[in-house]
Design a protein around this motif. Structure first.
Motif, PDB file in Angstrom:
ATOM      1  N   ASP A   1      23.645  16.129 -48.449  1.00  0.00           N
ATOM      2  CA  ASP A   1      23.488  17.549 -48.079  1.00  0.00           C
ATOM      3  C   ASP A   1      22.136  17.793 -47.424  1.00  0.00           C
ATOM      4  OD1 ASP A   1      25.841  18.047 -49.513  1.00  0.00           O
ATOM      5  OD2 ASP A   1      24.801  18.962 -51.215  1.00  0.00           O
ATOM      6  N   ALA A   2      21.091  17.369 -48.123  1.00  0.00           N
ATOM      7  CA  ALA A   2      19.728  17.672 -47.681  1.00  0.00           C
ATOM      8  C   ALA A   2      19.423  17.039 -46.330  1.00  0.00           C
ATOM      9  CB  ALA A   2      18.719  17.211 -48.733  1.00  0.00           C
TER      10      ALA A   2
ATOM     11  N   MET B   1      21.559  15.733 -43.964  1.00  0.00           N
ATOM     12  CA  MET B   1      22.438  16.190 -42.874  1.00  0.00           C
ATOM     13  C   MET B   1      22.094  17.609 -42.426  1.00  0.00           C
ATOM     14  SD  MET B   1      24.823  13.970 -41.818  1.00  0.00           S
ATOM     15  CE  MET B   1      26.288  14.905 -41.316  1.00  0.00           C
ATOM     16  N   VAL B   2      21.917  18.514 -43.375  1.00  0.00           N
ATOM     17  CA  VAL B   2      21.637  19.900 -43.005  1.00  0.00           C
ATOM     18  C   VAL B   2      20.234  20.014 -42.416  1.00  0.00           C
ATOM     19  CG1 VAL B   2      21.429  22.280 -43.829  1.00  0.00           C
ATOM     20  CG2 VAL B   2      23.320  20.837 -44.633  1.00  0.00           C
ATOM     21  N   ALA B   3      19.266  19.329 -43.005  1.00  0.00           N
ATOM     22  CA  ALA B   3      17.893  19.405 -42.485  1.00  0.00           C
ATOM     23  C   ALA B   3      17.821  18.941 -41.029  1.00  0.00           C
ATOM     24  CB  ALA B   3      16.943  18.595 -43.356  1.00  0.00           C
ATOM     25  N   VAL B   4      18.440  17.800 -40.710  1.00  0.00           N
ATOM     26  CA  VAL B   4      18.355  17.324 -39.322  1.00  0.00           C
ATOM     27  C   VAL B   4      19.093  18.262 -38.369  1.00  0.00           C
ATOM     28  CG1 VAL B   4      17.998  14.893 -39.932  1.00  0.00           C
ATOM     29  CG2 VAL B   4      20.312  15.699 -39.409  1.00  0.00           C
ATOM     30  N   SER B   5      20.121  18.929 -38.868  1.00  0.00           N
ATOM     31  CA  SER B   5      20.878  19.845 -38.004  1.00  0.00           C
ATOM     32  C   SER B   5      20.081  21.102 -37.661  1.00  0.00           C
ATOM     33  CB  SER B   5      22.208  20.241 -38.667  1.00  0.00           C
ATOM     34  OG  SER B   5      21.995  21.154 -39.731  1.00  0.00           O
ATOM     35  N   LEU B   6      19.033  21.379 -38.433  1.00  0.00           N
ATOM     36  CA  LEU B   6      18.224  22.583 -38.242  1.00  0.00           C
ATOM     37  C   LEU B   6      16.947  22.334 -37.438  1.00  0.00           C
ATOM     38  CD1 LEU B   6      18.519  23.920 -41.909  1.00  0.00           C
ATOM     39  CD2 LEU B   6      19.792  24.741 -39.902  1.00  0.00           C
TER      40      LEU B   6
ATOM     41  N   VAL C   1      17.278  21.317 -49.266  1.00  0.00           N
ATOM     42  CA  VAL C   1      17.366  21.397 -47.803  1.00  0.00           C
ATOM     43  C   VAL C   1      16.024  21.840 -47.218  1.00  0.00           C
ATOM     44  CG1 VAL C   1      18.459  22.575 -45.847  1.00  0.00           C
ATOM     45  CG2 VAL C   1      19.876  21.753 -47.751  1.00  0.00           C
ATOM     46  N   SER C   2      15.441  22.896 -47.767  1.00  0.00           N
ATOM     47  CA  SER C   2      14.197  23.409 -47.185  1.00  0.00           C
ATOM     48  C   SER C   2      13.042  22.412 -47.343  1.00  0.00           C
ATOM     49  CB  SER C   2      13.821  24.772 -47.777  1.00  0.00           C
ATOM     50  OG  SER C   2      13.529  24.667 -49.140  1.00  0.00           O
ATOM     51  N   LYS C   3      12.958  21.736 -48.476  1.00  0.00           N
ATOM     52  CA  LYS C   3      11.872  20.774 -48.682  1.00  0.00           C
ATOM     53  C   LYS C   3      12.025  19.559 -47.760  1.00  0.00           C
ATOM     54  CE  LYS C   3      10.437  22.039 -53.307  1.00  0.00           C
ATOM     55  NZ  LYS C   3       8.985  22.064 -53.073  1.00  0.00           N
ATOM     56  N   LEU C   4      13.238  19.095 -47.584  1.00  0.00           N
ATOM     57  CA  LEU C   4      13.439  17.959 -46.682  1.00  0.00           C
ATOM     58  C   LEU C   4      13.193  18.374 -45.235  1.00  0.00           C
ATOM     59  CD1 LEU C   4      14.198  14.971 -47.153  1.00  0.00           C
ATOM     60  CD2 LEU C   4      16.397  15.543 -46.211  1.00  0.00           C
TER      61      LEU C   4
END
Length: 187
Positions: free
Chosen positions: A119-120, A122-127, A175-178
């Motif tokens: 989750d962390a 995949m979502v972090a790189v997408s942002l 997510v935010s920390k990564l």
């Protein structure tokens, strides 16, 4: 979900679950593999879309949120979702390599996909902006060191990937920390 939410989104989940890197990380070698029989691969893709869509304010159990995402997007145009998943999984593979979605263990990495890390990452790189992603892709050693540091020295992050991982606060924290780590690491 497969029967209840038949349509373009469900077909996309099947398509994307065949991604070679996803299959490798889940140790799917044939239709007899446990992760394949349990449809873990499809659920992982759906989980990414669900977490991506509401990571800042999750507010529900992950299973309920995935059902809601399927219902709300059952017949939507899927081109953007396909592109989002493919670019995110490719970025993770280029940034973390074979250690994507794995937790640090002693001097190495545990050879098992950890869903909250999926989750962390995949979502972090997408942002993150594509130009920054390209820089990160050439700095795997720095990223692995920063990931290990985050996992071992940030109690909030560690808790967010190990305890009550479906909790809204845990999802937002990891997510935010990564994402912050990826934006600030020296490359």
């Amino acid at each position: 979900r497969n029967v209840a939410f038949a349509g373009p989104l469900n077909s996309l989940l099947f398509e994307l679950s065949g991604n070679e890197f996803v299959r490798k990380k889940l140790k799917i070698t044939s239709s007899k593999s446990a992760s394949y029989r349990n449809m873990d691969d499809l659920e992982l893709v759906l989980r990414f879309f669900t977490v991506h869509s509401r990571w800042e304010n999750f507010g529900k159990k992950i299973s309920v949120a995935m059902d809601d995402f399927m219902a709300a997007n059952q017949h939507r145009e899927i081109h953007d979702l396909r592109k989002l998943f493919q670019s995110s999984i490719e970025s993770c593979q280029k940034i973390w390599g074979d250690f994507s979605f794995q937790k640090p263990l002693n001097d190495g990495w545990r050879e098992q996909l950890i869903t909250p890390l999926f989750d962390a990452q995949m979502v972090a790189v997408s942002l993150i902006e594509p130009a920054r992603i390209r820089k990160l892709e050439g700095a795997q050693d720095a990223i692995l060191a920063a990931t290990r540091d985050l996992y071992e020295n940030d109690p909030e992050f560690h808790k967010a990937v190990t305890q009550a991982t479906g909790d809204s606060l845990a999802i937002r924290n990891r997510v935010s920390k990564l994402k912050t780590m990826l934006e600030s690491v020296e490359v």
